[in-house]
Enzyme design. Structure first.
Site, PDB file in Angstrom:
ATOM      1  N   GLU A 153       7.196 -21.700   8.661  1.00  0.00           N
ATOM      2  CA  GLU A 153       7.591 -20.818   9.770  1.00  0.00           C
ATOM      3  C   GLU A 153       8.620 -21.453  10.696  1.00  0.00           C
ATOM      4  O   GLU A 153       9.262 -20.767  11.487  1.00  0.00           O
ATOM      5  CB  GLU A 153       6.371 -20.413  10.583  1.00  0.00           C
ATOM      6  CG  GLU A 153       5.780 -21.497  11.448  1.00  0.00           C
ATOM      7  CD  GLU A 153       4.666 -20.976  12.343  1.00  0.00           C
ATOM      8  OE1 GLU A 153       4.766 -21.216  13.558  1.00  0.00           O
ATOM      9  OE2 GLU A 153       3.719 -20.350  11.838  1.00  0.00           O
ATOM     10  N   GLU A 212       0.802  -1.223   0.000  1.00  0.00           N
ATOM     11  CA  GLU A 212       0.000   0.000   0.000  1.00  0.00           C
ATOM     12  C   GLU A 212       0.837   1.276   0.000  1.00  0.00           C
ATOM     13  O   GLU A 212       0.307   2.368  -0.213  1.00  0.00           O
ATOM     14  CB  GLU A 212      -0.940  -0.010   1.210  1.00  0.00           C
ATOM     15  CG  GLU A 212      -2.051  -1.054   1.074  1.00  0.00           C
ATOM     16  CD  GLU A 212      -2.874  -1.225   2.345  1.00  0.00           C
ATOM     17  OE1 GLU A 212      -2.421  -0.756   3.413  1.00  0.00           O
ATOM     18  OE2 GLU A 212      -3.945  -1.846   2.271  1.00  0.00           O
TER      19      GLU A 212
END
Length: 304
Positions: free
Chosen positions: A116, A85
């Protein structure tokens, strides 16, 4: 290997939601809403730590450095969203704020949960970004113990980069390996262990703060207006026009004509009108003022 997660507040049971499975629709939503109300208060408690992180990031930007987010699962996706963004909101180059997610781009849409656990891969993924000592790395992990994130942060420290962690548990493991830790303790989740809920909301709020405040400090905002908006579609072009007419008081048509002269650079249009100077002078004044519009207006006025 057995992991003891019982000490993590994000893994404990929430006594306020024990009977949520017996409630009607509106009551379920009410309980979720009540729990969410505590998130902003938890963020408020760590504003000083967020402030230090913002200063580290803005200092990196001033030196031409970059901001890297790194995370896994929901935490990694939130980093991707915030990074994506920045270019349309602040006209930053895509490389200035980057996000790395465990499992790669595919993990943005499909859960790759095992990714992870690989601390070495965290190191490898970060090392591919041609790091310099001017860059800063933010590790995002709700539990505060994600190996992928910790591996990346340790690698960054070894290279002399400034490091920041964002977690949702007190005394997190990740907090011990960074220059500045941010621990937003939101308490047990509505659904036990589902950190896509309150923890993720807290992380999104903090990430918004990190980039928005840093960009404000870099002159990307005039008053409370996005004067560095990248007008790449009709909506953003309209926003640019509205910003110019709001600041200058000129008509919609005049704002449109002025922006067409500047290639839809809002800052340049504002300085041209406010200081009554030509395009070249406005651009030069903005550059000399490091992007700060108020300073650029004063500098341009001196030209006259």
């Amino acid at each position: 290997m057995e992991l003891d997660l019982t000490s993590l507040t994000t893994e404990q049971r929430n006594l306020q939601t024990n009977s949520i499975d017996t409630l009607g629709t509106l009551d379920i939503l009410t309980v979720i809403n009540q729990e969410d109300q505590g998130v902003s208060l938890a963020v408020k408690k760590v504003l000083p730590q967020i402030g230090v992180a913002v200063d580290l990031i803005s200092q990196a930007f001033e030196k031409g450095g970059r901001l890297f987010y790194i995370g896994a699962g929901t935490s990694g996706r939130l980093g991707v969203i915030d990074a994506a963004e920045c270019p349309p909101t602040f006209s930053t180059p895509p490389e200035q704020v980057q996000a790395i997610i465990a499992g790669g781009a595919e993990a943005m849409f499909d859960a790759i949960e095992g990714a992870e656990d690989d601390s070495r891969q965290g190191r490898v993924d970060l090392s591919t970004r041609n790091l310099t000592s001017d860059d800063v790395v933010v590790g995002i992990t709700a539990s505060g113990r994600t190996p992928y994130v910790i591996g990346a942060l340790e690698a960054a420290k070894e290279l002399g980069l400034k490091t920041i962690s964002l977690s949702c548990n007190p005394d997190s493991v990740v907090s011990k390996v960074v220059d500045q830790s941010i621990e937003v303790v939101v308490g047990p989740e509505i659904l036990t262990g589902s950190t896509r809920m309150k923890a993720a909301t807290a992380q999104k709020m903090v990430l918004n703060m990190l980039t928005t405040a840093s960009m404000i400090k870099m002159g990307k905002v005039y008053e409370n207006l996005m004067v560095d908006v990248n007008a790449t579609n009709l909506k953003l072009m309209e926003r640019a026009k509205n910003i110019v007419l709001t600041v200058t008081g000129i008509t919609y048509k005049d704002a449109e004509e002025l922006l067409e002269k500047t290639g839809y650079e809002v800052k340049t249009a504002i300085v041209m009108h406010k200081a009554d100077v030509p395009l070249v002078v406005a651009k030069e004044s903005i550059q000399k003022s490091n992007g700060f519009v108020k300073k650029a207006i004063e500098a341009a006025k001196r030209f006259n």
